[in-house]
Write an enzyme that holds these catalytic residues in place. Structure first.
Site, PDB file in Angstrom:
ATOM      1  N   LYS A 107       0.847  -1.268   0.085  1.00  0.00           N
ATOM      2  CA  LYS A 107      -0.066   0.040   0.044  1.00  0.00           C
ATOM      3  C   LYS A 107       0.833   1.352   0.181  1.00  0.00           C
ATOM      4  O   LYS A 107       0.430   2.530  -0.409  1.00  0.00           O
ATOM      5  CB  LYS A 107      -0.898   0.179   1.338  1.00  0.00           C
ATOM      6  CG  LYS A 107      -1.881  -1.245   1.334  1.00  0.00           C
ATOM      7  CD  LYS A 107      -2.532  -1.610   0.062  1.00  0.00           C
ATOM      8  CE  LYS A 107      -3.552  -2.785   0.470  1.00  0.00           C
ATOM      9  NZ  LYS A 107      -3.089  -4.108   0.504  1.00  0.00           N
ATOM     10  N   TYR A 156     -12.496 -14.966   3.709  1.00  0.00           N
ATOM     11  CA  TYR A 156     -11.185 -13.707   3.981  1.00  0.00           C
ATOM     12  C   TYR A 156     -10.766 -13.735   5.179  1.00  0.00           C
ATOM     13  O   TYR A 156     -11.537 -13.818   6.147  1.00  0.00           O
ATOM     14  CB  TYR A 156     -11.811 -12.258   3.738  1.00  0.00           C
ATOM     15  CG  TYR A 156     -10.834 -11.235   3.978  1.00  0.00           C
ATOM     16  CD1 TYR A 156     -10.053 -10.637   2.746  1.00  0.00           C
ATOM     17  CD2 TYR A 156     -10.855 -10.724   5.229  1.00  0.00           C
ATOM     18  CE1 TYR A 156      -9.206  -9.633   3.156  1.00  0.00           C
ATOM     19  CE2 TYR A 156      -9.865  -9.640   5.458  1.00  0.00           C
ATOM     20  CZ  TYR A 156      -9.162  -9.209   4.259  1.00  0.00           C
ATOM     21  OH  TYR A 156      -8.261  -7.983   4.560  1.00  0.00           O
ATOM     22  N   TYR A 212      -2.947 -12.331   3.165  1.00  0.00           N
ATOM     23  CA  TYR A 212      -2.688 -11.906   1.692  1.00  0.00           C
ATOM     24  C   TYR A 212      -1.597 -12.865   1.381  1.00  0.00           C
ATOM     25  O   TYR A 212      -1.870 -13.762   0.578  1.00  0.00           O
ATOM     26  CB  TYR A 212      -2.411 -10.750   1.498  1.00  0.00           C
ATOM     27  CG  TYR A 212      -3.517  -9.448   1.823  1.00  0.00           C
ATOM     28  CD1 TYR A 212      -4.562  -9.159   0.883  1.00  0.00           C
ATOM     29  CD2 TYR A 212      -3.907  -9.105   2.924  1.00  0.00           C
ATOM     30  CE1 TYR A 212      -5.297  -8.563   0.787  1.00  0.00           C
ATOM     31  CE2 TYR A 212      -5.085  -8.283   3.083  1.00  0.00           C
ATOM     32  CZ  TYR A 212      -5.838  -7.988   1.903  1.00  0.00           C
ATOM     33  OH  TYR A 212      -6.735  -7.127   2.135  1.00  0.00           O
TER      34      TYR A 212
END
Length: 336
Positions: free
Chosen positions: A49, A263, A289
């Site tokens: 990010k 998730y 992730y």
């Protein structure tokens, strides 16, 4: 493409390293594996990010914002890095946290929740899965406006066309490093979540006529839905960056076999991948992730779908601070 036309804050001096993974390569007995260390990007704890925030925060400053507003899951790496960017720039930050797993937010938890407090988040709003996230952020912006302040809304994962420019830049960085080292990659593997990283890499490679396929490993959505999301964003960032030719839908591959029950929910394959990367290469993944993306990489190599003669680059998108919130799961695996 001329990315210099876009305002950018620089939070990382120079390129992140590309390193061989000889021990993992030997253990799997398949393709030759390399890793792009975007976990070593700047800002607190690093991660993908940061590249997106370089463009988004530059835009926020240009608009005179005094507060960054964003959204993510309860252990969001994106929220951590947005908050860190705000600290770096002398701005305030307010977070909207989505409980994608019921009752999963614990302000006293370790991992990123602890770092939100340590970095000085101004306020946290918690909403449940299915809430209007854009509406929640707009309400925060309206509350700030009522105080005479100006908020800047950053979408989840920093994944709009402007943010995805960060991974157009990364694709160009990879190509330059590949040329300088004389190592040509046959495939790139990356986690595919909010879509900005995956879409930006594809757009950057297409814009440079690189002809390197990108295999996205889904962390949340079914394959068809995620491929549509990535393609839509890839087209948007390509248009913004001036990429020619257009990106064909078949360019996008998003594998969903390693999402598991949902998730952020652990899987045996994720646990194995996290432990293999740590014990064989000294690399910390995260359970949400990169752990699931690595599980996909390992499975594709073992099955031979990624051929033995391929050179494969795994993009490490960071997230290791979240490991500490999953210690019971991973420590239990160690004791088993």
């Amino acid at each position: 493409m001329n990315l210099a036309q876009f305002a950018r804050r620089r939070y990382t001096p120079g390129a992140t390293a590309i390193e061989p993974m000889p021990h993992l390569t030997k253990a799997l007995g398949g393709a030759e594996l390399f890793i792009k260390r975007d976990d070593q990007l700047g800002l607190t704890g690093g991660g993908n990010k940061t590249r997106k925030l370089e463009f988004l925060v530059a835009d926020a400053l240009a608009q005179g914002a005094d507060t960054l507003i964003t959204v993510g899951a309860v252990q969001s790496n994106h929220c951590r890095l947005t908050l860190a960017a705000a600290v770096r720039e002398g701005l305030k930050c307010r977070l909207v946290l989505e409980q994608r797993v019921p009752d999963s937010y614990d302000p006293s938890a370790s991992g990123n929740n602890f770092l939100f407090d340590l970095l000085g988040v101004e306020a946290v709003t918690v909403v449940n899965l299915g809430a209007d996230l854009q509406g929640a952020m707009e309400q925060v912006a309206a509350d700030l406006a009522a105080e005479g302040r100006k908020g800047y809304i950053i979408p989840g994962g920093g994944s709009n066309a402007l943010g995805a420019l960060g991974y157009v830049a990364c694709a160009e960085e990879i190509l330059a490093q590949s040329f300088a080292s004389g190592v040509a990659f046959d495939r790139i593997v990356v986690a595919s979540g909010s879509a900005g990283t995956h879409a930006g890499i594809v757009a950057g490679l297409v814009g440079n006529s690189a002809n390197i396929p990108v295999t996205g490993i889904n962390v949340r959505r079914p394959r068809a839905e995620q491929e549509g999301n990535v393609h839509k964003l890839a087209l948007a960032v390509a248009d913004l960056a001036g990429v020619v030719p257009a990106i064909a839908p078949e360019t996008i591959e998003c594998r969903d076999e390693w999402v598991g029950p949902g998730y952020s929910l652990p899987t045996p394959e994720m646990i194995e991948a996290v432990r293999m990367f740590a014990s064989l290469e000294g690399v910390l993944l995260d359970p949400v992730y990169t752990g699931k993306a690595a599980a996909g990489l390992i499975a594709l190599v073992r099955s031979g779908e990624i051929a033995r003669e391929e050179r494969v680059l795994f993009v490490h998108t960071g997230g290791s601070p979240a490991l500490y919130a999953y210690q019971p799961v991973l420590a239990g695996a160690a004791a088993a």
